[in-house]
Motif scaffolding. Structure first.
Motif, PDB file in Angstrom:
ATOM      1  N   VAL A 140       0.284 -10.934   6.553  1.00 45.73           N
ATOM      2  CA  VAL A 140       1.552 -10.214   6.670  1.00 45.73           C
ATOM      3  C   VAL A 140       1.710  -9.286   5.469  1.00 45.73           C
ATOM      4  O   VAL A 140       1.618  -9.710   4.319  1.00 45.73           O
ATOM      5  CB  VAL A 140       2.744 -11.198   6.740  1.00 45.73           C
ATOM      6  N   LEU A 141       1.943  -7.992   5.741  1.00 45.31           N
ATOM      7  CA  LEU A 141       2.065  -6.987   4.674  1.00 45.31           C
ATOM      8  C   LEU A 141       3.417  -6.276   4.715  1.00 45.31           C
ATOM      9  O   LEU A 141       3.555  -5.170   4.175  1.00 45.31           O
ATOM     10  CB  LEU A 141       0.935  -5.956   4.795  1.00 45.31           C
ATOM     11  N   ASP A 142       4.402  -6.903   5.336  1.00 51.11           N
ATOM     12  CA  ASP A 142       5.702  -6.262   5.499  1.00 51.11           C
ATOM     13  C   ASP A 142       6.382  -5.969   4.169  1.00 51.11           C
ATOM     14  O   ASP A 142       7.175  -5.024   4.058  1.00 51.11           O
ATOM     15  CB  ASP A 142       6.625  -7.140   6.353  1.00 51.11           C
ATOM     16  N   TRP A 143       6.113  -6.788   3.148  1.00 52.05           N
ATOM     17  CA  TRP A 143       6.765  -6.614   1.846  1.00 52.05           C
ATOM     18  C   TRP A 143       5.756  -6.224   0.768  1.00 52.05           C
ATOM     19  O   TRP A 143       5.990  -6.449  -0.422  1.00 52.05           O
ATOM     20  CB  TRP A 143       7.484  -7.910   1.452  1.00 52.05           C
ATOM     21  N   TYR A 144       4.659  -5.607   1.180  1.00 55.74           N
ATOM     22  CA  TYR A 144       3.621  -5.254   0.206  1.00 55.74           C
ATOM     23  C   TYR A 144       4.038  -4.043  -0.620  1.00 55.74           C
ATOM     24  O   TYR A 144       4.566  -3.057  -0.092  1.00 55.74           O
ATOM     25  CB  TYR A 144       2.294  -4.967   0.911  1.00 55.74           C
ATOM     26  N   THR A 145       3.794  -4.110  -1.938  1.00 53.67           N
ATOM     27  CA  THR A 145       4.067  -3.019  -2.866  1.00 53.67           C
ATOM     28  C   THR A 145       2.735  -2.474  -3.372  1.00 53.67           C
ATOM     29  O   THR A 145       1.921  -3.222  -3.900  1.00 53.67           O
ATOM     30  CB  THR A 145       4.915  -3.490  -4.063  1.00 53.67           C
ATOM     31  N   GLU A 146       2.530  -1.159  -3.213  1.00 53.85           N
ATOM     32  CA  GLU A 146       1.257  -0.558  -3.589  1.00 53.85           C
ATOM     33  C   GLU A 146       1.044  -0.584  -5.104  1.00 53.85           C
ATOM     34  O   GLU A 146       1.983  -0.459  -5.889  1.00 53.85           O
ATOM     35  CB  GLU A 146       1.180   0.890  -3.100  1.00 53.85           C
TER      36      GLU A 146
END
Length: 299
Positions: free
Chosen positions: A161-167
């Motif tokens: 799950v990458l919904d809250w991923y920060t680059e």
């Protein structure tokens, strides 16, 4: 917490072994990746922030909320019921863990771990194409003691799950992050194996990083060709090419600070830098010979 419900759960769920009615003898694992905080190719690790969830289903954990004051879930300490021995297998250091408790839901779902972690993980880097490299590192969750005879591991989905991923400002995550389960054979004769939950995290450097490393070397290489525009009898010819050579040596020390001491491949850029240094050294040598020849002709 309803004392009657708590007593029922404690009576039905064992404390030191998996429940006998665990659905398919299976633990379901899910991963949410929040950020790649740091990638240290020099020392062979990467630092990430993520959440992972370990669940199973059991008939012994089912209750009717209407009979227990409409309680939908319970929170227990990890030592009150059986908790798996799954850990982050390739972790060097776990900086932070949240929500260490066990959650039980009325439909029989038991969440053994719902942890937010900031973890340092070991990784082998291939810098052959540095700085245009794409790195693949792994987030592994497994057990050193339990085998498939005790329980199996299944990934709840095929992707993290990458919904809250920060680059990250230096590394760009390559999506999707694939999830799979890898079985390691412990005893081939007994057909005994153990499962590892594996997340394959791939990323590449941001474009700005290429400019910082490649452009200075290219610029010095093209500047070195200007040495042919200077007259042989000029004293600036030798000082100019010597300055360019020293500047290139400085870029080599910069690369040495970035590149790992050992890797899966020798970086192509290192061959390029070596070729430039040899080229500049030959120009410097040629300038010295030319200067000596001019001096001898004057005599």
């Amino acid at each position: 917490m309803d004392a009657k419900l708590h007593s029922k759960i404690m009576r039905n769920l064992p404390q030191h072994s998996p429940p006998k009615d665990m659905l398919n003898k299976t633990l379901y694992v899910q991963l949410e990746l929040h950020q790649v905080l740091e990638v240290d190719q020099k020392n062979g690790f990467w630092f990430a922030r993520a959440s992972f969830f370990i669940n199973y289903y059991s008939q012994s954990a089912i209750w009717d909320p209407s009979q227990y004051n409409d309680i939908q879930y319970l929170t227990l300490k990890q030592d009150e019921i059986w908790s798996s021995d799954l850990v982050i297998a390739n972790a060097i250091d776990v900086r932070y863990i949240a929500n260490p408790d066990v959650f039980l839901f009325h439909n029989g779902r038991v969440t053994l771990k719902s942890s937010l972690v900031a973890v340092k993980l070991a990784c082998s880097f291939d810098v052959t194409h540095f700085p245009f490299d794409q790195q693949t590192c792994y987030f592994k969750i497994g057990s050193a003691f339990s085998t498939q005879f005790l329980y199996n591991i299944v990934s709840e989905s095929s992707e993290a799950v990458l919904d809250w991923y920060t680059e990250n400002d230096q590394w760009e995550l390559m999506r999707p992050v694939k999830l799979h389960v890898q079985r390691t054979i412990v005893d081939a004769n007994a057909n005994l194996g153990a499962d590892d939950f594996v997340a394959e995290v791939r990323y590449e450097k941001a474009v700005a990083f290429y400019i910082v490393l490649i452009c200075p070397n290219l610029l010095l290489y093209f500047l070195s060709s200007l040495v042919f525009a200077l007259p042989v009898e000029s004293g600036d010819k030798l000082s100019f090419i010597s300055t360019i050579l020293l500047a290139e040596v400085v870029t080599v020390s910069t690369l040495n600070d970035v590149l790992p001491e050992s890797s899966l491949g020798f970086p192509i850029i290192a061959y390029f830098v070596i070729a430039i240094i040899i080229h500049l050294s030959l120009l410097c040598f040629g300038s010295v010979i030319g200067k000596l020849n001019t001096y001898c002709l004057k005599i």
